[in-house]
Design an enzyme around this catalytic site. Structure first.
Site, mmCIF file in Angstrom:
data_model
loop_
_atom_site.group_PDB
_atom_site.id
_atom_site.type_symbol
_atom_site.label_atom_id
_atom_site.label_comp_id
_atom_site.label_asym_id
_atom_site.label_seq_id
_atom_site.Cartn_x
_atom_site.Cartn_y
_atom_site.Cartn_z
ATOM 1 N NE ARG A 129 -2.397 -1.291 3.577
ATOM 2 C CZ ARG A 129 -2.275 -2.490 4.158
ATOM 3 N NH1 ARG A 129 -2.676 -3.577 3.515
ATOM 4 N NH2 ARG A 129 -1.745 -2.605 5.357
ATOM 5 N NE ARG A 130 4.826 0.851 3.836
ATOM 6 C CZ ARG A 130 5.720 0.349 4.699
ATOM 7 N NH1 ARG A 130 6.967 0.131 4.301
ATOM 8 N NH2 ARG A 130 5.361 0.075 5.942
ATOM 9 C CB CYS A 170 -2.505 21.401 -10.836
ATOM 10 S SG CYS A 170 -2.236 23.160 -11.136
ATOM 11 N NE ARG A 228 -1.045 23.341 -6.762
ATOM 12 C CZ ARG A 228 -1.400 24.476 -7.330
ATOM 13 N NH1 ARG A 228 -2.432 25.162 -6.852
ATOM 14 N NH2 ARG A 228 -0.754 24.938 -8.384
ATOM 15 C CB SER A 229 -5.691 24.087 -7.869
ATOM 16 O OG SER A 229 -6.292 25.120 -8.614
#
EC number: 2.1.1.45
Length: 279
Positions: free
Chosen positions: A132-133, A153, A178-179
């Site tokens: 899970r990494r 972004c 993030r955006s």
């Protein structure tokens, strides 16, 4: 109407009805005016690629091939040099974010190369795909301090596998952004990372599973409301577009080319809409 078209219209309407306006925004329009936006936070959607749910709207033409070329510039060429993007792939829109030295700074592909991100990801998946990494993370403060440049972004992608009842291994991907400029870039970014997911799946002879897409700040710029209302009113195509990667299972990640991708049954609604980008 496709699943992606339904989500697109819902997101636009949600921003128009429930969004709030930004203050002291960083981006500028070409005329120097501040590019504020109306936005919502915490947008999340699941696309089941196994069922043909691809994150591409038919409500306007989307330059998917150019988006895939940009992706390869980042993850195969592993550079931020604009000349490579422009001369090798014919993609020129990143020039607006150049920092004056022929690059976009220590960002994106340069970060991938510096930390051997793809090499480590492929090695990790080969050693233990159930770990899970298995993560790509472009958010590196050391790089931000090294040079100027637009901060990533779409900055983090996580990969998981699962073995279904048919005995096949399916690769799922989660993109964290993030955006996101809802009208211009939403489906470009999503399809880029679906393409990346497909490339990795082919490398390991796996099937493509689900694509999870989280956007922290999903926005419409304040000069795009006319286009937003037009898109909500449009009748979507009756076609169900899908992306196909025409290479054999086991093809090396770095041997896959843009022309190996085929966009099938893509008949978007026209005319195209014009947008003034925020830089």
């Amino acid at each position: 109407m496709t699943y992606a078209d339904k989500i697109f219209k819902q997101n636009i309407q949600n921003i128009l009805d429930n969004g709030v306006f930004s203050e002291n925004a960083r981006p500028k329009y070409k005329d120097g005016q501040t590019a504020n936006s109306k936005y919502v936070t915490g947008s999340f959607v699941t696309y089941d690629l196994q069922k043909g749910e691809f994150p591409i709207t038919t409500l306007r033409p989307i330059p998917i091939k150019s988006a895939i070329k940009e992706l390869m510039w980042i993850y195969q060429d592993q550079t931020s040099e604009l000349a490579i993007l422009e001369e090798k792939y014919g993609v020129k829109y990143w020039g607006e974010w150049g920092i004056g030295d022929g690059t976009i700074g220590q960002r994106y592909g340069a970060t991938v190369k510096k930390y051997n991100i793809i090499g480590k990801l492929l090695d990790g998946l080969a050693k233990n795909p159930w770990n899970r990494r298995n993560i790509i993370n472009l958010w590196q403060y050391e790089d931000f301090e090294e040079t100027e440049g637009l901060l990533p972004c779409a900055f983090q992608t996580m990969f998981d596998v699962r073995r279904e009842q048919d005995g096949q291994i399916y690769l799922d991907a989660t993109l964290i952004q993030r955006s996101n400029d809802m009208l211009v870039a939403h489906h470009i970014n999503a399809m880029q990372y679906v393409a990346l997911q497909m490339m990795i799946a082919k490398h390991f002879s796996w099937k493509v599973g689900k694509f999870f897409y989280f956007v922290n700040n999903l926005h419409i710029y304040d000069n795009q409301f006319e286009q937003a209302n037009e898109l909500v009113k449009r009748t979507a195509s009756d076609k169900e577009p899908r992306l196909v990667l025409n290479v054999p299972d086991g093809t090396n990640f770095f041997d896959i080319k843009p022309e190996d991708f085929e966009l099938v049954d893509y008949e978007p609604v026209k005319p195209q809409l014009k947008f003034d980008l925020a830089i």
